[in-house]
Every structure is written in structure tokens, then in C-alpha cells.
Design a protein around this motif. Structure first.
Motif, PDB file in Angstrom:
ATOM      1  N   ILE A   9       0.892  -1.181   0.120  1.00  0.00           N
ATOM      2  CA  ILE A   9       0.033  -0.138  -0.027  1.00  0.00           C
ATOM      3  C   ILE A   9       1.008   1.323  -0.013  1.00  0.00           C
ATOM      4  CG2 ILE A   9      -0.307   0.520   2.407  1.00  0.00           C
ATOM      5  CD1 ILE A   9      -3.096   0.201  -0.240  1.00  0.00           C
ATOM      6  N   THR A  10       2.323   1.266   0.464  1.00  0.00           N
ATOM      7  CA  THR A  10       3.118   2.314   0.621  1.00  0.00           C
ATOM      8  C   THR A  10       3.298   2.651  -0.780  1.00  0.00           C
ATOM      9  OG1 THR A  10       3.718   1.891   3.051  1.00  0.00           O
ATOM     10  CG2 THR A  10       5.197   3.288   1.217  1.00  0.00           C
ATOM     11  N   ILE A  13       0.561   4.112  -2.801  1.00  0.00           N
ATOM     12  CA  ILE A  13       0.257   5.569  -2.318  1.00  0.00           C
ATOM     13  C   ILE A  13       1.432   6.570  -2.798  1.00  0.00           C
ATOM     14  CG2 ILE A  13       0.434   7.130  -0.141  1.00  0.00           C
ATOM     15  CD1 ILE A  13      -1.021   4.870   1.261  1.00  0.00           C
ATOM     16  N   LEU A  98      -3.884  11.331   1.510  1.00  0.00           N
ATOM     17  CA  LEU A  98      -2.935  10.227   1.321  1.00  0.00           C
ATOM     18  C   LEU A  98      -1.757  10.341   2.051  1.00  0.00           C
ATOM     19  CD1 LEU A  98      -3.178   9.614  -2.767  1.00  0.00           C
ATOM     20  CD2 LEU A  98      -3.963   8.238  -0.993  1.00  0.00           C
ATOM     21  N   ILE A 101      -2.750   9.066   5.412  1.00  0.00           N
ATOM     22  CA  ILE A 101      -2.806   7.771   5.544  1.00  0.00           C
ATOM     23  C   ILE A 101      -1.468   6.942   5.623  1.00  0.00           C
ATOM     24  CG2 ILE A 101      -3.665   5.734   4.357  1.00  0.00           C
ATOM     25  CD1 ILE A 101      -5.899   7.014   5.722  1.00  0.00           C
ATOM     26  N   GLN A 102      -0.729   7.343   4.732  1.00  0.00           N
ATOM     27  CA  GLN A 102       0.714   6.985   4.502  1.00  0.00           C
ATOM     28  C   GLN A 102       1.393   7.132   5.865  1.00  0.00           C
ATOM     29  OE1 GLN A 102       2.236   5.142   2.150  1.00  0.00           O
ATOM     30  NE2 GLN A 102       3.820   4.628   3.906  1.00  0.00           N
ATOM     31  N   VAL A 105       0.363   4.407   8.286  1.00  0.00           N
ATOM     32  CA  VAL A 105       0.895   3.138   7.851  1.00  0.00           C
ATOM     33  C   VAL A 105       2.279   2.824   8.211  1.00  0.00           C
ATOM     34  CG1 VAL A 105       1.161   1.732   5.920  1.00  0.00           C
ATOM     35  CG2 VAL A 105      -0.695   3.081   6.059  1.00  0.00           C
ATOM     36  N   SER A 125      -6.618   2.706   4.358  1.00  0.00           N
ATOM     37  CA  SER A 125      -5.854   2.880   3.089  1.00  0.00           C
ATOM     38  C   SER A 125      -6.221   2.207   1.701  1.00  0.00           C
ATOM     39  CB  SER A 125      -4.509   2.208   3.553  1.00  0.00           C
ATOM     40  OG  SER A 125      -4.819   0.645   3.700  1.00  0.00           O
TER      41      SER A 125
END
Length: 202
Positions: A9-10, A13, A98, A101-102, A105, A125
Motif C-alpha cells: 500500500i505504501t 500511495i 494520502l 494515511i501513509q 501506515v 488505506s
């Protein structure tokens, strides 16, 4: 949420953020360019009025409207500057979300074992990435549609500028007749030019 999912997901993103940053710059620059263009036209129109008055000439209504910005109607504003400004603001909001969210994470990834499940963060995410990618696709479609509409509008404007109202009306009637009957438009015959009479010989 697992470490593998956090890494995946990183990556997504960061990729979307790279595109979103470019889009934000593009739209905000477009908005600034439009503002500068309007300001330059405004100053040029006022300078034109000064030149006319110094020459003892009376400016026209259109020239005065340009110098007072009356031509800058709400529709023109909405279709140009405001559209670019809104698109830029939207991408700023998406990129900001974003980044938030990052950060969450990365914070989860930095925790020592055992880590919390963070199922809500994983779902959020996922939805954030899907939303951003969908926006990219939708933007491409909308920009293509807007470009088609703009070019069509430019072509129609050139048709209006290059032909009189009578010519456009004659074209419209000819098209209507052709649609109904298939009859081709009649072209008026050119007047027959008689050659000049030679002078009588003495």
C-alpha cells in the motif's frame, strides 16, 4: 494488516502521490496563468482607452467594457479560472489525505511486535488508493471530453466569425431542405458579362 500489505500500500500511495503532485502543480499553474492573462488584458484594455482619449477619439462600448472587466462574466470565470482552481484544490485534498494515511501506515510499521491488527487502517488505506486511482481515470476521461467540446466550440465560433448571419441562415435552410427531400441547394446563376463594344472606326 500485515507487513507485506503495508509495503504494497505504501508503494501504491507513493506512486499516486507522485502523479497527484504533478496534477496539483499543473492545475494551480494553469489557474495562475489565467489570472495573469486576465490582469494583462485588463491593463492593456485600459492603456488602449488612454491612447484613444489622447488621440481625441471616442472608445466603443466593447472597448469600455473590456477596460472595466464587464466582459469577465461568471460563466467565463467558472469555465476557465475557477475550473482549474477547483481541480487543483481537489488534488491538494486528495494528496493531503494520502499523506495522512501513509503516515499512519508508517507509524504502524514502526511498532514493535506484536503489532495491532489495524484492520480499520488497512481498509481505509485501500479505499484511499482506490479513490485516488479512480480520480485519475475520471480526470483523463473528463479532460478528453472537455477538449472535444472546446475544439468544437472553437470551430463553431470561427464559422460565426467568418460568415454573416444571412450566410449561416442560408446554410441552415439548405441543410434542412436536403434532410427532408435530398435536394441539393440551388446556386444562383452568375450574371452574364457582355464584352465591351469596341469603338467605331472613323
Amino acid at each position: 494488516m500485515s507487513n507485506d500489505y503495508a509495503a504494497l500500500i505504501t508503494t501504491l500511495i507513493v506512486a499516486v502521490l507522485a502523479v497527484g503532485t504533478i496534477q496539483t502543480y499543473t492545475f494551480m499553474k494553469r489557474s495562475a496563468d489565467l489570472q495573469a492573462e486576465v490582469g494583462e488584458q485588463y491593463v492593456e484594455a485600459q492603456q488602449h482607452i488612454i491612447d484613444l482619449l489622447n488621440q481625441g477619439r471616442v472608445p466603443s462600448t466593447e472597448e469600455m467594457e473590456a477596460a472595466t472587466m464587464r466582459w469577465w462574466t461568471p460563466w467565463r470565470l467558472a469555465s476557465k479560472w475557477l475550473a482549474a482552481q477547483a481541480a487543483g484544490a481537489l488534488w491538494i485534498a486528495v494528496c493531503g489525505f494520502l499523506v495522512f494515511i501513509q503516515a499512519q501506515v508508517l507509524r504502524w510499521a514502526a511498532m514493535e511486535e506484536p503489532k495491532p491488527k489495524a484492520s480499520e487502517l488497512a481498509e481505509t488505506s485501500f479505499l484511499a488508493v482506490i479513490m485516488a486511482v479512480s480520480l485519475l481515470v475520471a480526470e483523463g476521461v473528463l479532460r478528453s471530453f472537455a477538449e472535444v467540446q472546446r475544439r468544437g466550440s472553437d470551430a463553431r465560433r470561427r464559422l460565426r466569425q467568418q460568415n454573416s448571419a444571412a450566410d449561416r441562415d442560408r446554410l441552415r435552410r439548405a441543410i434542412e431542405v436536403f434532410k427532408k427531400t435530398g435536394q441539393l441547394p440551388a446556386v444562383p446563376a452568375s450574371p452574364v458579362q457582355t464584352p465591351p463594344t469596341p469603338p467605331a472606326s472613323p
